[in-house]
Design a protein around this motif. Sequence first.
Motif, mmCIF file in Angstrom:
data_model
loop_
_atom_site.group_PDB
_atom_site.id
_atom_site.type_symbol
_atom_site.label_atom_id
_atom_site.label_comp_id
_atom_site.label_asym_id
_atom_site.label_seq_id
_atom_site.Cartn_x
_atom_site.Cartn_y
_atom_site.Cartn_z
ATOM 1 N N LEU A 80 127.317 42.336 -8.607
ATOM 2 C CA LEU A 80 127.846 41.655 -7.428
ATOM 3 C C LEU A 80 126.728 41.536 -6.397
ATOM 4 O O LEU A 80 126.346 42.521 -5.766
ATOM 5 C CB LEU A 80 129.028 42.431 -6.849
ATOM 6 N N ASP A 81 126.175 40.344 -6.299
ATOM 7 C CA ASP A 81 125.062 40.084 -5.376
ATOM 8 C C ASP A 81 123.892 41.036 -5.605
ATOM 9 O O ASP A 81 123.275 41.538 -4.654
ATOM 10 C CB ASP A 81 125.537 40.186 -3.922
ATOM 11 N N GLY A 82 123.599 41.320 -6.881
ATOM 12 C CA GLY A 82 122.465 42.169 -7.219
ATOM 13 C C GLY A 82 122.746 43.656 -7.161
ATOM 14 O O GLY A 82 121.851 44.468 -7.402
ATOM 15 N N ARG A 83 123.981 44.018 -6.885
ATOM 16 C CA ARG A 83 124.363 45.425 -6.782
ATOM 17 C C ARG A 83 125.251 45.801 -7.970
ATOM 18 O O ARG A 83 126.192 45.075 -8.282
ATOM 19 C CB ARG A 83 125.109 45.659 -5.468
ATOM 20 N N PRO A 84 124.958 46.922 -8.632
ATOM 21 C CA PRO A 84 125.778 47.300 -9.781
ATOM 22 C C PRO A 84 127.170 47.776 -9.382
ATOM 23 O O PRO A 84 127.325 48.518 -8.422
ATOM 24 C CB PRO A 84 124.976 48.434 -10.433
ATOM 25 N N VAL A 85 128.164 47.315 -10.137
ATOM 26 C CA VAL A 85 129.537 47.769 -9.967
ATOM 27 C C VAL A 85 129.950 48.382 -11.299
ATOM 28 O O VAL A 85 130.061 47.690 -12.303
ATOM 29 C CB VAL A 85 130.480 46.608 -9.591
ATOM 30 N N GLY A 86 130.157 49.677 -11.338
ATOM 31 C CA GLY A 86 130.414 50.371 -12.593
ATOM 32 C C GLY A 86 131.898 50.529 -12.901
ATOM 33 O O GLY A 86 132.753 49.818 -12.358
ATOM 34 N N LYS A 87 132.201 51.466 -13.766
ATOM 35 C CA LYS A 87 133.588 51.777 -14.115
ATOM 36 C C LYS A 87 134.236 52.485 -12.928
ATOM 37 O O LYS A 87 133.640 53.406 -12.360
ATOM 38 C CB LYS A 87 133.624 52.670 -15.351
ATOM 39 N N PRO A 88 135.444 52.095 -12.557
ATOM 40 C CA PRO A 88 136.041 52.693 -11.355
ATOM 41 C C PRO A 88 136.419 54.158 -11.522
ATOM 42 O O PRO A 88 136.279 54.942 -10.580
ATOM 43 C CB PRO A 88 137.273 51.822 -11.110
ATOM 44 N N GLY A 89 136.947 54.516 -12.681
ATOM 45 C CA GLY A 89 137.313 55.912 -12.913
ATOM 46 C C GLY A 89 138.676 56.304 -12.387
ATOM 47 O O GLY A 89 139.339 57.161 -12.963
ATOM 48 N N HIS A 90 139.121 55.698 -11.270
ATOM 49 C CA HIS A 90 140.426 56.040 -10.714
ATOM 50 C C HIS A 90 140.976 54.854 -9.922
ATOM 51 O O HIS A 90 140.270 53.870 -9.651
ATOM 52 C CB HIS A 90 140.352 57.297 -9.846
ATOM 53 N N HIS A 91 142.242 54.976 -9.534
ATOM 54 C CA HIS A 91 142.983 53.865 -8.938
ATOM 55 C C HIS A 91 142.368 53.358 -7.625
ATOM 56 O O HIS A 91 142.174 52.154 -7.440
ATOM 57 C CB HIS A 91 144.435 54.284 -8.698
ATOM 58 N N ALA A 92 142.073 54.261 -6.719
ATOM 59 C CA ALA A 92 141.594 53.846 -5.399
ATOM 60 C C ALA A 92 140.295 53.055 -5.498
ATOM 61 O O ALA A 92 140.111 52.045 -4.799
ATOM 62 C CB ALA A 92 141.414 55.071 -4.510
ATOM 63 N N ARG A 93 139.404 53.508 -6.383
ATOM 64 C CA ARG A 93 138.139 52.788 -6.522
ATOM 65 C C ARG A 93 138.352 51.432 -7.192
ATOM 66 O O ARG A 93 137.679 50.456 -6.848
ATOM 67 C CB ARG A 93 137.145 53.626 -7.320
ATOM 68 N N ALA A 94 139.290 51.357 -8.122
ATOM 69 C CA ALA A 94 139.591 50.079 -8.770
ATOM 70 C C ALA A 94 140.132 49.078 -7.755
ATOM 71 O O ALA A 94 139.764 47.901 -7.767
ATOM 72 C CB ALA A 94 140.582 50.278 -9.910
ATOM 73 N N VAL A 95 140.998 49.541 -6.870
ATOM 74 C CA VAL A 95 141.526 48.671 -5.813
ATOM 75 C C VAL A 95 140.379 48.151 -4.946
ATOM 76 O O VAL A 95 140.303 46.952 -4.636
ATOM 77 C CB VAL A 95 142.559 49.427 -4.946
ATOM 78 N N ALA A 96 139.478 49.051 -4.556
ATOM 79 C CA ALA A 96 138.349 48.653 -3.711
ATOM 80 C C ALA A 96 137.454 47.641 -4.419
ATOM 81 O O ALA A 96 136.997 46.661 -3.807
ATOM 82 C CB ALA A 96 137.550 49.889 -3.314
ATOM 83 N N GLN A 97 137.194 47.852 -5.717
ATOM 84 C CA GLN A 97 136.366 46.920 -6.469
ATOM 85 C C GLN A 97 137.004 45.540 -6.518
ATOM 86 O O GLN A 97 136.338 44.521 -6.276
ATOM 87 C CB GLN A 97 136.144 47.439 -7.888
ATOM 88 N N LEU A 98 138.268 45.470 -6.840
ATOM 89 C CA LEU A 98 138.937 44.175 -6.986
ATOM 90 C C LEU A 98 139.076 43.464 -5.646
ATOM 91 O O LEU A 98 138.964 42.230 -5.576
ATOM 92 C CB LEU A 98 140.293 44.362 -7.654
ATOM 93 N N ARG A 99 139.293 44.211 -4.586
ATOM 94 C CA ARG A 99 139.318 43.588 -3.254
ATOM 95 C C ARG A 99 137.964 42.962 -2.934
ATOM 96 O O ARG A 99 137.877 41.859 -2.388
ATOM 97 C CB ARG A 99 139.668 44.638 -2.194
ATOM 98 N N GLU A 100 136.904 43.681 -3.286
ATOM 99 C CA GLU A 100 135.561 43.185 -2.989
ATOM 100 C C GLU A 100 135.207 41.962 -3.832
ATOM 101 O O GLU A 100 134.517 41.055 -3.370
ATOM 102 C CB GLU A 100 134.539 44.294 -3.235
ATOM 103 N N MET A 101 135.692 41.902 -5.067
ATOM 104 C CA MET A 101 135.361 40.797 -5.960
ATOM 105 C C MET A 101 136.300 39.599 -5.814
ATOM 106 O O MET A 101 136.018 38.525 -6.329
ATOM 107 C CB MET A 101 135.362 41.285 -7.409
ATOM 108 N N SER A 102 137.396 39.781 -5.095
ATOM 109 C CA SER A 102 138.361 38.711 -4.886
ATOM 110 C C SER A 102 137.703 37.467 -4.300
ATOM 111 O O SER A 102 136.990 37.537 -3.289
ATOM 112 C CB SER A 102 139.470 39.195 -3.943
ATOM 113 N N GLY A 103 137.902 36.321 -4.965
ATOM 114 C CA GLY A 103 137.355 35.052 -4.488
ATOM 115 C C GLY A 103 135.866 34.891 -4.665
ATOM 116 O O GLY A 103 135.284 33.907 -4.176
#
Length: 203
Positions: A80-103
């Motif tokens: 994401l813009d040159g920054r690695p986004v790895g495996k979330p591991g848990h729910h809260a981090r998955a929510v944060a990842q998907l919010r950031e990647m939205s759109g």
Amino acid sequence: MSMSSLPRAILLGSTSPYRRELLQRLRLPFEVEPPRVDETPRPGETPALLALRLALAKAHEVASRHPEAVVIGSDQVADLDGRPVGKPGHHARAVAQLREMSGRTVVFQTAVAVVCQATRFEQASLVPVTVKFRDLSAAEIEAYLAAEQPYDCAGSAKVEGLGIALLRAVESDDPTALIGLPLIRTCELLRAAGVPVLGQGDR
């Protein structure tokens, strides 16, 4: 038949069930051998270089224990813009990842490496996949996570399942790369290592 002409064992250096299922499509006999590799990114390491390094590291680590085998290693890092986004591991981090990647547009950097110590063969390749995410509502994110629980998937995107509903478009030379193992490139590397994917006439 001499021992040197016997086909070499094929090992998949991975703990991923998705990669195992993909490799089974080639109908080659293989075993799974979990690699013992530290996957921590290095300072300043780009997602593409991280994926390539880890794919090679996994293949080499397994090959060090099975030097006669042909070993396949693979890794995927969401970019994401040159920054690695790895495996979330848990729910809260998955929510944060998907919010950031939205759109937004995310490049999933998927690397595959094939190593055989006995023949000194080593090749690796990177297959990027460009993914455009839809604008995702909080309710959509929660519904998707409840259904798929994709906490072991880079960027929380399990596209072989309900994750496909998160996307607007996918651009790639290899449709299997996004799931975790680019089979077109894997076939090329196996052939180069002397493994005929479709029999002895396969070159």
